[in-house]
Write a protein that holds these residues in place. Sequence first.
Motif, short mmCIF file in Angstrom:
data_model
loop_
_atom_site.label_atom_id
_atom_site.label_comp_id
_atom_site.label_asym_id
_atom_site.label_seq_id
_atom_site.Cartn_x
_atom_site.Cartn_y
_atom_site.Cartn_z
N TRP A 181 -7.69 -2.76 -10.33
CA TRP A 181 -6.49 -2.19 -10.94
C TRP A 181 -6.53 -2.37 -12.46
N GLN A 184 2.44 1.63 -3.49
CA GLN A 184 1.47 2.01 -4.51
C GLN A 184 0.99 3.45 -4.29
N TRP A 213 -9.02 2.22 -10.39
CA TRP A 213 -7.75 1.87 -9.73
C TRP A 213 -7.81 2.27 -8.26
N HIS A 234 -9.00 -0.47 -0.97
CA HIS A 234 -9.45 -1.72 -0.33
C HIS A 234 -8.29 -2.64 0.01
N MET A 235 -7.13 -2.49 -0.68
CA MET A 235 -5.96 -3.26 -0.23
C MET A 235 -5.58 -2.80 1.17
N ARG A 241 -15.51 -7.72 -9.12
CA ARG A 241 -15.32 -7.04 -7.84
C ARG A 241 -16.40 -7.45 -6.83
N GLN A 294 -10.17 -10.22 -1.09
CA GLN A 294 -9.56 -8.89 -1.23
C GLN A 294 -8.69 -8.81 -2.48
N GLN A 353 0.83 -1.20 0.00
CA GLN A 353 0.00 0.00 0.00
C GLN A 353 0.87 1.25 0.00
N TYR A 413 -10.87 -8.42 -5.44
CA TYR A 413 -11.35 -7.04 -5.48
C TYR A 413 -10.29 -6.11 -6.05
N SER A 414 -9.12 -6.09 -5.42
CA SER A 414 -8.11 -5.10 -5.78
C SER A 414 -7.57 -5.33 -7.19
N GLY A 449 -9.50 0.11 -5.80
CA GLY A 449 -8.65 -1.08 -5.68
C GLY A 449 -7.55 -0.84 -4.66
N HIS A 450 -6.94 0.34 -4.75
CA HIS A 450 -5.87 0.72 -3.80
C HIS A 450 -6.42 0.81 -2.38
#
Lengths: 468, 287
Positions: A395, A319, A337, A343-344, A432, A387, A316, A390-391, A340-341
């Motif tokens: 992305w 990124q 994107w 939720h990581m 997702r 997860q 995280q 999802y991510s 996605g970020h």
Amino acid sequence: MENPTYDTTIVRSFVNWSILWGLVAILVGVLISFQMVNPDLNIAPWFTYGRLRPLHTNAGIYGWGIGSFMALYLYMVQRLCRTGLWSPTLAKVQLYLFNATIITAAVTLVLGFQTSKEYHEMEWPVDLMIVVLWVIFSVNIIMTIIKRREEQMYVSLWYMLASLVGVAILFLVNSAAVPVSLFKSYSAFAGTNDANVQWWFGHNAVAMVLTAPPLAIFYYFLPKSTGVPIYSHRLSIVAFWSLIFMYLWTGAHHLLWTPVPDWVQTLAMGFSVMLIAPSWGSVFNGYLSMNGQWHQMKENYLVKFLILGITFYGLQTLQGPLQAIRSFSAFIHYTDWVPGHVHMGTLGWVSLVIFAAIYYLYPRLCGTELHSIPLANLHFWLVLVGQLIYSVSMWIAGVLQASMWHAINPDGSLSFTFMETVVRLYPYWWIRALGGVLYLVGVLIFIYNIYKTAAKAQPQSVPATENA
Amino acid sequence: MWEKKPVILLILATAAILVGTCITMVLPFVWVNTEADRITSVTPYTPLQQDGRDVYIREGCNNCHSQTVRPLVAEVLRYGDYSKSGEFVYDRPFLWGSRRTGPDLARIGGKYPDAWHYKHMADPQSMVPRSNMPDYDFLTEAEIDPEYSRKKMETLGFPFTEAQISSLEGKTEMDAMVAYLQKLGSDIPWRQSAKTEVVGELANPSPKDKAAIRAGQLLYADNCAMCHAEDLTGDIGPALDEPYLDDADLFRLIHDGIEDGGMPSFAALGSARLWQLVNFINYRKQP
């Protein structure tokens, strides 16, 4: 020295309630992920995407996040200070007020009383409740630390103290507004200034709510779960001070290419890149503590949660700075994107660390063993895979979307209309939603496991003999 | 030392937090929204527009729509002139957003006629097939409270007249929303300055070409059918099913739009696609 008596029931109550709000956040999240692919699932006026998304983020960050942090701060502070809470009564008041605030926030958001400021959508009466709640919480923690019976303050306590004062400053400034009626107010700042204040708040809410508290938890529960100390105290010190100093400069990386003054954007970009150092300071501190202990990844389910959690923190914080660079932001900002970020960080880093802490302390508070370790492992794999689906899908969707938005034909015209870009995203939004459902199933298993553990609880809570 | 003194740690942490805060958050107030930022043509919202803005906030439209155009080529082509700080001085709160599930709305004002917005807000899919925007039909049932609007204008310190307040009687939240959308981004004359002109002879590169007509049909469905109807019989815009204009004039009209008639400019489609549209409209019936 006589053994101090720790207040454990309040910790359990906070854990129970935070899990409930976490479940609400995930359920609403799954619902709105389906609304993205099927607009008929919007039930106007109360249950449209525009009203439910703030409910999802606030239930997640404040109900599940802050709720758990309150539980864990109250747990850790007693043990790290070798003393009971300064005021158990105040902690009870805090629990009632916390739930009253979350319920009021949820109801008012669905009714449409919102300010539009991201992660700060609640209107001014709810803001006032939050201020009182935070003062009660902070006073109890700080006074407990002041009357502690352990001279040295452990790393976790630094992060706890910093987050208490940090949240207070951020929240008070960003709340500034002029009320028109009980549930409507106008921001004290206008336009570009308002944007800059909001993202100074927004990004540092990430620092003070979604970074400092999970780090406090990580620094406490990693040694507790593994039996090995943190690798370097000096690294902890350097990482802590540089983190809380540098974070505050970076808010405007949410506003690159907007009318916010260029120099503010450039400072935000520079400091965001520099933030890699203190973030990875904690990541390395975690990894290097595991030297010679990596076999615990197989043997100890708690270590899996904690190490994967800190790994997602590391990813995280690589990124994030990448996204804060102007050229990359021009490409991916406003696309898928970004969720996605986010939720990581929330599903990966923050939630995995909270799960580990709850798994660690809940059986101990109940004076029993965890109901089922295989179920905890199943929970781990479901939320991890959920997860990642999802991510990763977001992305890919974000890159696709950005390429289409920016594509230009040889004659200088745009290659795609906006709707052509939307239609191409539907498959990714389905994927997702699937990731979200997997995560939800994982969390339901977690809740079942905790419930069964609580059902085995000894009537008498155990006297505290463990060391900090 | 600080590791043993919580109060000192608190003071040092507060100091560390305040350095970046003062420089990047407090200091910009010295320059932003000052005279240097001012754009004289930018005016505060009228009572009806402000009511619309408050509905926009209540419904959380900013969760899917941004309101700031960045100075990037594709973005200026798609939405219009990039946003200037002075355009937002009356925005409390700002509504720039962070996600574009739907398109940016900073320059939506004046792009479509009012009728387009009324139909689109009530039933987005009827205008934009496969859109994932929810219906906001219920706004047509909610009436504006003029006294509450007055109170809001007074709180904001915006100028208003009694006539403006009394004209709110009987207006719905939908009227307010459309009034607000039509104001967005239209305070500066960016359309005039961004206008491109067609120069030289206009010659249809492929008159009556079957492939061009087919491509034009798809473009028509995406860009024109919402106002001129699928079968070209007209709806918000006039019917196009009878011969309308010759090729060159039709090209020019689609390229430029009709500013006071509510027809947007489609210059951004590029000349190749504009000719395909012309071929579809003018030659689709010919054998």
